[in-house]
Write an enzyme that holds these catalytic residues in place. Structure first.
Site, PDB file in Angstrom:
ATOM      1  N   HIS A 178      -3.369   7.341   3.052  1.00 29.93           N
ATOM      2  CA  HIS A 178      -3.688   5.964   2.647  1.00 29.93           C
ATOM      3  C   HIS A 178      -4.886   5.673   3.147  1.00 29.93           C
ATOM      4  O   HIS A 178      -5.226   5.779   4.245  1.00 29.93           O
ATOM      5  CB  HIS A 178      -2.695   5.008   2.786  1.00 29.93           C
ATOM      6  N   ASN A 180     -10.204   0.028   0.414  1.00 31.58           N
ATOM      7  CA  ASN A 180      -8.732   0.071   0.275  1.00 31.58           C
ATOM      8  C   ASN A 180      -8.073  -0.643  -0.845  1.00 31.58           C
ATOM      9  O   ASN A 180      -8.074  -1.868  -1.027  1.00 31.58           O
ATOM     10  CB  ASN A 180      -8.159  -0.919   1.590  1.00 31.58           C
ATOM     11  N   CYS A 207       0.584  -1.194   0.144  1.00 34.00           N
ATOM     12  CA  CYS A 207       0.136  -0.074   0.084  1.00 34.00           C
ATOM     13  C   CYS A 207       1.053   1.283  -0.085  1.00 34.00           C
ATOM     14  O   CYS A 207       0.400   2.347  -0.492  1.00 34.00           O
ATOM     15  CB  CYS A 207      -0.942  -0.077   1.198  1.00 34.00           C
TER      16      CYS A 207
HETATM   17  O1  UT7 Z   1      -3.262  -1.396   3.795  1.00 35.31           O
HETATM   18  C1  UT7 Z   1      -3.060  -1.668   4.944  1.00 35.31           C
HETATM   19  C2  UT7 Z   1      -4.050  -2.931   5.037  1.00 35.31           C
HETATM   20  N1  UT7 Z   1      -4.674  -3.231   6.444  1.00 35.31           N
HETATM   21  C3  UT7 Z   1      -4.989  -2.390   7.277  1.00 35.31           C
HETATM   22  O2  UT7 Z   1      -4.877  -1.162   7.572  1.00 35.31           O
HETATM   23  C4  UT7 Z   1      -5.960  -3.171   8.332  1.00 35.31           C
HETATM   24  C5  UT7 Z   1      -5.712  -2.286  10.021  1.00 35.31           C
HETATM   25  N2  UT7 Z   1      -6.691  -2.815  10.682  1.00 35.31           N
HETATM   26  C6  UT7 Z   1      -8.005  -2.631  10.569  1.00 35.31           C
HETATM   27  O3  UT7 Z   1      -8.494  -1.759   9.967  1.00 35.31           O
HETATM   28  C7  UT7 Z   1      -8.938  -3.174  11.910  1.00 35.31           C
HETATM   29  O4  UT7 Z   1      -8.071  -3.959  12.753  1.00 35.31           O
HETATM   30  C8  UT7 Z   1     -10.014  -4.311  11.164  1.00 35.31           C
HETATM   31  C9  UT7 Z   1     -11.219  -3.395  10.362  1.00 35.31           C
HETATM   32  C10 UT7 Z   1      -9.434  -5.022  10.196  1.00 35.31           C
HETATM   33  C11 UT7 Z   1     -10.739  -4.838  12.358  1.00 35.31           C
HETATM   34  O5  UT7 Z   1     -11.033  -4.058  13.033  1.00 35.31           O
HETATM   35  P1  UT7 Z   1     -10.924  -4.252  14.857  1.00 35.31           P
HETATM   36  O6  UT7 Z   1     -11.891  -3.066  15.585  1.00 35.31           O
HETATM   37  O7  UT7 Z   1      -9.640  -4.294  14.779  1.00 35.31           O
HETATM   38  O8  UT7 Z   1     -11.832  -5.517  14.997  1.00 35.31           O
HETATM   39  P2  UT7 Z   1     -11.258  -6.759  15.656  1.00 35.31           P
HETATM   40  O9  UT7 Z   1     -10.189  -7.549  14.562  1.00 35.31           O
HETATM   41  O10 UT7 Z   1     -10.713  -6.681  16.890  1.00 35.31           O
HETATM   42  O11 UT7 Z   1     -12.563  -7.687  15.481  1.00 35.31           O
HETATM   43  C12 UT7 Z   1     -13.501  -7.517  16.459  1.00 35.31           C
HETATM   44  C13 UT7 Z   1     -14.604  -8.554  16.271  1.00 35.31           C
HETATM   45  C14 UT7 Z   1     -14.103  -9.889  16.336  1.00 35.31           C
HETATM   46  O12 UT7 Z   1     -15.148 -10.726  16.987  1.00 35.31           O
HETATM   47  P3  UT7 Z   1     -14.976 -11.024  18.590  1.00 35.31           P
HETATM   48  O13 UT7 Z   1     -13.647 -11.781  18.887  1.00 35.31           O
HETATM   49  O14 UT7 Z   1     -14.960  -9.679  19.352  1.00 35.31           O
HETATM   50  O15 UT7 Z   1     -16.204 -12.083  18.939  1.00 35.31           O
HETATM   51  C15 UT7 Z   1     -13.912 -10.214  15.035  1.00 35.31           C
HETATM   52  O16 UT7 Z   1     -14.038 -11.781  14.795  1.00 35.31           O
HETATM   53  O17 UT7 Z   1     -15.038  -8.524  14.977  1.00 35.31           O
HETATM   54  C16 UT7 Z   1     -15.090  -9.522  14.400  1.00 35.31           C
HETATM   55  N3  UT7 Z   1     -15.038  -9.394  13.025  1.00 35.31           N
HETATM   56  C17 UT7 Z   1     -16.002  -9.163  12.210  1.00 35.31           C
HETATM   57  N4  UT7 Z   1     -17.372  -8.967  12.574  1.00 35.31           N
HETATM   58  C18 UT7 Z   1     -18.327  -8.831  11.418  1.00 35.31           C
HETATM   59  C19 UT7 Z   1     -13.730  -9.343  12.188  1.00 35.31           C
HETATM   60  N5  UT7 Z   1     -14.141  -8.982  10.845  1.00 35.31           N
HETATM   61  C20 UT7 Z   1     -15.375  -8.799  11.054  1.00 35.31           C
HETATM   62  C21 UT7 Z   1     -16.590  -8.801   9.830  1.00 35.31           C
HETATM   63  N6  UT7 Z   1     -17.894  -8.681  10.160  1.00 35.31           N
HETATM   64  N7  UT7 Z   1     -16.137  -8.575   8.648  1.00 35.31           N
END
Ligand code: UT7
Length: 327
Positions: A254, A284, A111
């Site tokens: 980004h 993204n 990215c």
């Molecule tokens: O270009 C670089 C590429 N990557 C990035 O920039 C990613 C940077 N990170 C992020 O943007 C965030 O960490 C995410 C958007 C990927 C995730 O958000 P988060 O607030 O960090 O969520 P999390 O990973 O802590 O997940 C929270 C909950 C989990 O469930 P439990 O364990 O709390 O029950 C996940 O399993 O959300 C769940 N979850 C979802 N639920 C519904 C993860 N993905 C999804 C989804 N829909 N798509």
């Protein structure tokens, strides 16, 4: 001599995939995706490759900058999803636009690809005596996303953005400016947190055939890295340019997550008015997010000669980088 962006262009494929479309495929919801990322929809290629998208963005940038294919000396494409292992996407773009006099190659910084390509172009333009470069960020992440993994498939989209960069002599450009300062970094120790093991699985001894890979990510690790490294990198280009955040009209960041951009704004102590966003429309698009956003600002007439802006990104590697420009 000033190295200036004199034209911009962008392109996204026609097919739109909404959050509700994804909720039909995996256990997710429009509400979760919107509130955690800011994304409402993304554009997904139905067969158009990275080079085709990049070439269309390039044509639009050349038209915007008033240059033709015969003017292009250098083509750099920041991409990690070239259509083939080789030739490079840049060589495919060269063929598509007919820039027969140019040299082209790809830059692999995920990215951060557009930022790395822009900085590399500036250095090459100056050191090799080239006059005009085409710098492109293009990615076709939909082909390396695991569409059954809700933690990644909701985040990404396809697209391309391009900028024509030209070295201007002082008598040609009384406004001055152009690229004022740049900074880049990488930390290979963090490679595991964002990876796509592609084209690397073949093994002579075991006879294993190469298999296509897909994106794996520790989202929170990437999040924490981005909100720390990007503001630090921006501070460094501000210091190099002798400016502070208040002097900057826009921070073109980004587009990975709305919350990441908010957190960067908070750390820089600037309001979100200075952080243009379009993640809701495209998700993204990896190396393409920054040049697509830059093109939108340019075409909306929001950039005026003399404006100071900073482009900044981060991505797999891990990599990060920023460029301070005077428009
Ligand atoms: O270009 C670089 C590429 N990557 C990035 O920039 C990613 C940077 N990170 C992020 O943007 C965030 O960490 C995410 C958007 C990927 C995730 O958000 P988060 O607030 O960090 O969520 P999390 O990973 O802590 O997940 C929270 C909950 C989990 O469930 P439990 O364990 O709390 O029950 C996940 O399993 O959300 C769940 N979850 C979802 N639920 C519904 C993860 N993905 C999804 C989804 N829909 N798509």
């Amino acid at each position: 001599m000033n190295t200036k962006i004199i034209g911009t262009g962008s392109y996204v494929p026609e097919r739109v995939v909404t959050n509700d479309d994804l909720a039909d495929m995996v256990d997710t919801s429009d509400e979760w995706i919107r509130t955690r990322t800011g994304i409402r929809k993304r554009h997904v290629s139905e067969g158009e490759g990275t080079a085709a998208m990049a070439a269309e963005a390039a044509r639009r940038a050349m038209e915007n900058g008033g240059v033709g294919p015969e003017d292009i000396d250098l083509i750099l494409v920041g991409t990690t999803t070239a259509d083939d292992c080789f030739p490079s996407a840049a060589c495919e773009v060269q063929k598509a636009i007919g820039a027969v006099g140019a040299v082209g190659f790809d830059i692999s910084a995920a990215c951060s690809g557009f930022i790395f390509a822009l900085n590399t172009a500036e250095a090459l333009l100056k050191s090799y005596g080239y006059r005009t470069g085409l710098v492109i960020g293009a990615d076709n992440l939909s082909k390396i996303v695991d569409w059954s993994d809700r933690s990644t498939c909701v985040l990404f989209g396809d697209g391309a953005g391009a900028a024509v960069v030209r070295v201007l002599e002082e008598e040609e450009d009384r406004d001055g400016g152009g690229i004022l300062a740049a900074d880049m970094g990488s930390d290979g120790r963090k490679a595991e947190v964002l990876r796509c093991q592609s084209r690397t699985m073949g093994n002579f001894l075991t006879g294993t055939k190469p298999e296509p890979g897909y994106i794996t990510m520790e989202g929170q690790e990437v999040f924490k890295f981005a909100v720390k490294k990007v503001p630090e990198c921006i501070q460094r280009v501000l210091e190099k340019g002798g400016l502070d955040a208040g002097d900057i009209k826009y921070f073109v960041l980004h587009q990975a997550n709305y919350r990441i951009c908010e957190s960067i704004a908070k750390r820089l102590k600037v309001s979100m008015d200075k952080i243009p966003m379009n993640i809701e429309h495209y998700g993204n698009t990896s190396g393409a997010t920054i040049p697509i956003l830059l093109d939108e600002l340019n075409r909306e007439g929001k950039l005026e000669p003399g404006d100071k802006i900073i482009l900044a990104g981060f991505g797999a590697g891990l990599t990060w980088g920023a460029v301070l420009l005077q428009w």
